[in-house]
Design a protein around this motif. Structure first.
Motif, PDB file in Angstrom:
ATOM      1  N   ILE A   1      -0.867   9.411  -9.601  1.00  0.00           N
ATOM      2  CA  ILE A   1      -2.134   9.503 -10.332  1.00  0.00           C
ATOM      3  C   ILE A   1      -3.162   8.531  -9.772  1.00  0.00           C
ATOM      4  CG2 ILE A   1      -3.217   9.255 -12.603  1.00  0.00           C
ATOM      5  CD1 ILE A   1      -0.550  10.045 -13.827  1.00  0.00           C
ATOM      6  N   ILE A   2      -2.724   7.315  -9.382  1.00  0.00           N
ATOM      7  CA  ILE A   2      -3.649   6.309  -8.828  1.00  0.00           C
ATOM      8  C   ILE A   2      -3.210   5.949  -7.417  1.00  0.00           C
ATOM      9  CG2 ILE A   2      -4.165   5.353 -11.104  1.00  0.00           C
ATOM     10  CD1 ILE A   2      -2.296   3.012 -10.366  1.00  0.00           C
ATOM     11  N   SER A   3      -4.118   5.291  -6.702  1.00  0.00           N
ATOM     12  CA  SER A   3      -3.814   4.883  -5.329  1.00  0.00           C
ATOM     13  C   SER A   3      -3.108   3.532  -5.316  1.00  0.00           C
ATOM     14  CB  SER A   3      -5.105   4.797  -4.515  1.00  0.00           C
ATOM     15  OG  SER A   3      -5.911   3.727  -5.004  1.00  0.00           O
ATOM     16  N   GLU A   4      -2.574   3.201  -4.152  1.00  0.00           N
ATOM     17  CA  GLU A   4      -1.908   1.902  -4.006  1.00  0.00           C
ATOM     18  C   GLU A   4      -2.896   0.752  -4.104  1.00  0.00           C
ATOM     19  OE1 GLU A   4       1.269  -0.299  -0.976  1.00  0.00           O
ATOM     20  OE2 GLU A   4       0.423   1.669  -0.473  1.00  0.00           O
ATOM     21  N   VAL A   5      -4.165   1.046  -3.795  1.00  0.00           N
ATOM     22  CA  VAL A   5      -5.196   0.011  -3.896  1.00  0.00           C
ATOM     23  C   VAL A   5      -5.334  -0.458  -5.334  1.00  0.00           C
ATOM     24  CG1 VAL A   5      -7.664  -0.481  -3.660  1.00  0.00           C
ATOM     25  CG2 VAL A   5      -6.479   0.819  -1.889  1.00  0.00           C
ATOM     26  N   ASP A   6      -5.407   0.509  -6.279  1.00  0.00           N
ATOM     27  CA  ASP A   6      -5.514   0.125  -7.693  1.00  0.00           C
ATOM     28  C   ASP A   6      -4.286  -0.648  -8.144  1.00  0.00           C
ATOM     29  OD1 ASP A   6      -7.964   1.318  -7.874  1.00  0.00           O
ATOM     30  OD2 ASP A   6      -7.219   3.195  -8.721  1.00  0.00           O
ATOM     31  N   LEU A   7      -3.119  -0.221  -7.693  1.00  0.00           N
ATOM     32  CA  LEU A   7      -1.888  -0.920  -8.075  1.00  0.00           C
ATOM     33  C   LEU A   7      -1.890  -2.357  -7.557  1.00  0.00           C
ATOM     34  CD1 LEU A   7       0.942  -0.934  -9.303  1.00  0.00           C
ATOM     35  CD2 LEU A   7       1.806  -0.047  -7.112  1.00  0.00           C
ATOM     36  N   SER A   8      -2.299  -2.546  -6.307  1.00  0.00           N
ATOM     37  CA  SER A   8      -2.333  -3.895  -5.717  1.00  0.00           C
ATOM     38  C   SER A   8      -3.338  -4.788  -6.435  1.00  0.00           C
ATOM     39  CB  SER A   8      -2.678  -3.802  -4.225  1.00  0.00           C
ATOM     40  OG  SER A   8      -1.675  -3.084  -3.525  1.00  0.00           O
ATOM     41  N   GLN A   9      -4.469  -4.217  -6.824  1.00  0.00           N
ATOM     42  CA  GLN A   9      -5.460  -5.005  -7.558  1.00  0.00           C
ATOM     43  C   GLN A   9      -4.915  -5.463  -8.911  1.00  0.00           C
ATOM     44  OE1 GLN A   9      -8.641  -2.151  -7.570  1.00  0.00           O
ATOM     45  NE2 GLN A   9      -9.649  -3.042  -5.761  1.00  0.00           N
ATOM     46  N   ALA A  10      -4.229  -4.565  -9.595  1.00  0.00           N
ATOM     47  CA  ALA A  10      -3.651  -4.923 -10.892  1.00  0.00           C
ATOM     48  C   ALA A  10      -2.571  -5.982 -10.731  1.00  0.00           C
ATOM     49  CB  ALA A  10      -3.087  -3.668 -11.568  1.00  0.00           C
ATOM     50  N   GLU A  11      -1.763  -5.842  -9.707  1.00  0.00           N
ATOM     51  CA  GLU A  11      -0.702  -6.834  -9.462  1.00  0.00           C
ATOM     52  C   GLU A  11      -1.296  -8.194  -9.113  1.00  0.00           C
ATOM     53  OE1 GLU A  11       3.362  -7.320  -6.792  1.00  0.00           O
ATOM     54  OE2 GLU A  11       1.987  -5.670  -6.393  1.00  0.00           O
ATOM     55  N   SER A  12      -2.369  -8.203  -8.326  1.00  0.00           N
ATOM     56  CA  SER A  12      -3.020  -9.459  -7.943  1.00  0.00           C
ATOM     57  C   SER A  12      -3.578 -10.181  -9.159  1.00  0.00           C
ATOM     58  CB  SER A  12      -4.141  -9.175  -6.940  1.00  0.00           C
ATOM     59  OG  SER A  12      -4.884 -10.353  -6.676  1.00  0.00           O
ATOM     60  N   GLU A  13      -4.222  -9.437 -10.054  1.00  0.00           N
ATOM     61  CA  GLU A  13      -4.784 -10.056 -11.252  1.00  0.00           C
ATOM     62  C   GLU A  13      -3.693 -10.601 -12.170  1.00  0.00           C
ATOM     63  OE1 GLU A  13      -8.109 -10.592 -11.889  1.00  0.00           O
ATOM     64  OE2 GLU A  13      -8.224  -9.963  -9.794  1.00  0.00           O
ATOM     65  N   TYR A  14      -2.597  -9.900 -12.283  1.00  0.00           N
ATOM     66  CA  TYR A  14      -1.482 -10.382 -13.116  1.00  0.00           C
ATOM     67  C   TYR A  14      -0.906 -11.677 -12.564  1.00  0.00           C
ATOM     68  CZ  TYR A  14       3.302 -10.774 -14.840  1.00  0.00           C
ATOM     69  OH  TYR A  14       4.476 -11.242 -15.369  1.00  0.00           O
ATOM     70  N   GLU A  15      -0.677 -11.726 -11.248  1.00  0.00           N
ATOM     71  CA  GLU A  15      -0.105 -12.926 -10.648  1.00  0.00           C
ATOM     72  C   GLU A  15      -1.078 -14.102 -10.706  1.00  0.00           C
ATOM     73  OE1 GLU A  15       2.882 -13.254 -10.032  1.00  0.00           O
ATOM     74  OE2 GLU A  15       3.563 -11.168  -9.954  1.00  0.00           O
ATOM     75  N   ASP A  16      -2.377 -13.800 -10.668  1.00  0.00           N
ATOM     76  CA  ASP A  16      -3.371 -14.878 -10.801  1.00  0.00           C
ATOM     77  C   ASP A  16      -3.233 -15.562 -12.159  1.00  0.00           C
ATOM     78  OD1 ASP A  16      -5.954 -16.330 -10.178  1.00  0.00           O
ATOM     79  OD2 ASP A  16      -6.569 -15.190 -11.950  1.00  0.00           O
ATOM     80  N   ALA A  17      -3.106 -14.775 -13.227  1.00  0.00           N
ATOM     81  CA  ALA A  17      -2.925 -15.344 -14.556  1.00  0.00           C
ATOM     82  C   ALA A  17      -1.599 -16.100 -14.658  1.00  0.00           C
ATOM     83  CB  ALA A  17      -2.999 -14.237 -15.610  1.00  0.00           C
ATOM     84  N   GLN A  18      -0.543 -15.538 -14.075  1.00  0.00           N
ATOM     85  CA  GLN A  18       0.761 -16.195 -14.111  1.00  0.00           C
ATOM     86  C   GLN A  18       0.735 -17.537 -13.387  1.00  0.00           C
ATOM     87  OE1 GLN A  18       2.598 -14.631 -16.647  1.00  0.00           O
ATOM     88  NE2 GLN A  18       4.315 -15.026 -15.292  1.00  0.00           N
ATOM     89  N   ALA A  19      -0.009 -17.601 -12.291  1.00  0.00           N
ATOM     90  CA  ALA A  19      -0.068 -18.837 -11.496  1.00  0.00           C
ATOM     91  C   ALA A  19      -0.781 -19.964 -12.242  1.00  0.00           C
ATOM     92  CB  ALA A  19      -0.761 -18.570 -10.165  1.00  0.00           C
ATOM     93  N   ARG A  20      -1.658 -19.607 -13.167  1.00  0.00           N
ATOM     94  CA  ARG A  20      -2.410 -20.641 -13.889  1.00  0.00           C
ATOM     95  C   ARG A  20      -1.574 -21.271 -15.007  1.00  0.00           C
ATOM     96  NH1 ARG A  20      -8.762 -19.104 -14.304  1.00  0.00           N
ATOM     97  NH2 ARG A  20      -8.923 -17.739 -12.479  1.00  0.00           N
TER      98      ARG A  20
END
Length: 484
Positions: free
Chosen positions: A215-234
């Motif tokens: 349904i979505i591209s890998e680009v959208d998936l990577s963006q969502a994963e990046s934002e999640y890890e950013d919050a986790q890192a803080r």
């Protein structure tokens, strides 16, 4: 002692006492250029500088933290012990103004050599016994005020030490409140970050399913994963800051590092009112200014101590007792012995030593004067800075609150547009990222606003220090109410 000798001694004492003077300059508070008013003042505020301001936060946990800090903080205990030290120094110096008296007794048996230059007295036993008992007294007349100036200096040092302890109280209460607010602000930031991480985790899990179903591209998936890890890192950074701040507050409380209990959340704390006052009141309110003035008073008195070395030293000495070779006749009239004298010591040539001491004392007094003036200027600056900080922090909070409201609406609309297929996920990411950062900034600004109020109370000093000290053990200076 014969009546004639007694009359002579009394006459000498009377003449010396009636002629006593005090050399060196008398202290006069220097003129201080004080501002007429602060550059920034809150309108329609009450004078709250004499109240226990930390209670205005309405957090019972914070109130309970202040008390053990005042009882167990090691810096405060050290400052309290220093008062005892200077109290002892004061009375030691003050005792030099008064006569000293003592007694001694001796009993011995002695044989004189018959071949020495000192021959035994004919008809006297050799060896023989001798018994002695004497009362001795001495008094260096403070004719030029040397001891009085030294006492004045140590008295000022003692009062200055008390003001130093009050400075520790002022700093300690402010530091405890500030550290506690830091912890509550970090707690809120941790809550925001964890909530954001959980939200992004849900989005990531949904996107993983959508990606697997094409349904979505890998680009959208990577963006969502990046934002999640950013919050986790803080999260670890905030947790580390919380632990370190708790440890710092534990040390302020006089305890080993450990967790700190929590009270009201940051949003429920009540913002204290701004105390009013005029700049000239700081001269009587702030203990660091009062301490600096006592340092100046002490240095001023030391000039007199140094100048007194130019003049003669005049003392009274005397002894009265009995001497006998027979213990049974030790206290008979014929065994009495006495002496008195008025030794005078005059400095004739000192190779500039006294002049050097006077010059050094005058230089120390100048340093103390400049230090006093600098302390006052810094106090004015700290109050003005704190008032400016309070005003500008309030304006920043208002702006961030409006921005926060707008970003929450933006994030809601961006998510709706994405769900309806009108925009890409980048718009959602931008909205949520901005909202997250502003939520953190808003919390930090709330803490800055609270701390600005703490700094106002700290910089203005005031009677609230006395309020904080009520639970402390009474100090000698405080018990006496005055120092003789």
């Amino acid at each position: 002692m014969p009546k004639s000798a007694t009359r002579i001694l009394c006459g000498v004492i009377l003449a010396l006492l009636t002629g006593c003077m005090t050399v060196g300059p008398d202290y006069k508070r220097p003129a201080i250029d004080t501002p007429a008013a602060w550059r920034f003042e809150e309108k329609e505020v009450r004078d709250l500088a004499d109240t226990a301001w930390w209670q205005q936060f309405k957090d019972p946990v914070l109130d309970r933290l202040v008390s053990p800090a005042l009882q167990e903080n090691k810096d405060l205990l050290i400052a309290t012990a220093r008062i005892e030290e200077f109290f002892g120094r004061y009375f030691s110096t003050r005792g030099e103004q008064f006569p000293s008296a003592g007694g001694n007794a001796d009993a011995f048996r002695q044989r004189l050599s018959e071949r020495s230059s000192v021959q035994p007295i004919a008809g006297k036993d050799n060896p023989y016994n001798q018994y002695e008992a004497f009362l001795n007294a001495g008094w260096e007349i403070d004719f030029w005020g040397k001891f009085r100036r030294a006492t004045e200096a140590t008295r000022a040092e003692l009062i200055g030490t008390e003001e130093a302890r009050r400075t520790v109280v002022l700093t300690l209460v402010s530091a405890v409140a500030a550290a506690y607010l830091d912890i509550r602000a970090l707690d809120k930031q941790l809550e925001i970050t964890q909530r954001t991480a959980n939200s992004r985790k849900g989005t990531l899990e949904l996107f993983q399913l959508q990606f697997q179903n094409g349904i979505i591209s890998e680009v959208d998936l990577s963006q969502a994963e990046s934002e999640y890890e950013d919050a986790q890192a803080r999260i670890p950074d905030i947790e580390r800051a919380i632990g370190q701040t708790e440890n710092a507050l534990s040390v302020l409380l006089g305890r080993n590092p450990g967790p700190i209990p929590r009270g009201l959340p940051l949003d429920e704390l009540v913002l204290p009112a701004v105390p009013a006052g005029v700049p000239s009141e700081l001269l009587e309110r702030r203990p660091d200014i009062l301490r600096a003035e006592q340092t100046l008073i002490a240095a001023n008195a030391r000039i007199g101590v140094a100048k007194s070395l130019y003049f003669p030293t005049i003392s009274l000495t005397g002894a009265f007792g009995t001497v006998s070779t027979d213990l049974s006749s030790l206290f008979t009239a014929s065994s009495r012995a006495w002496n008195f004298g008025v030794p005078v010591s005059v400095p004739l040539f000192t190779a500039g030593r006294i002049g050097g001491e006077v010059k050094a004392a005058e230089a120390v007094q100048q340093q103390a004067l400049y230090g006093y003036q600098q302390t006052i200027q810094n106090a004015f600056r700290e109050v003005d800075d704190a008032l400016l900080d309070r005003g500008k922090s309030g304006q920043r909070i208002d702006a961030l609150s409006r921005q926060l409201k707008a970003l929450r609406n933006y994030a809601r609309l961006a998510r709706m547009r994405y769900d309806e297929g009108y925009t890409s996920f980048l718009e959602v990411l931008d909205a949520e990222r901005s909202l997250f950062n502003v939520e953190l900034a808003h919390t930090a600004s709330q803490n800055v606003l609270f701390r600005s109020l703490i700094n106002i109370y700290k910089s203005m000093g005031g009677g609230w220090v006395d309020q904080a000290e009520q639970g402390l053990p009474a100090q000698p200076v405080m018990e006496a109410g005055f120092i003789p």
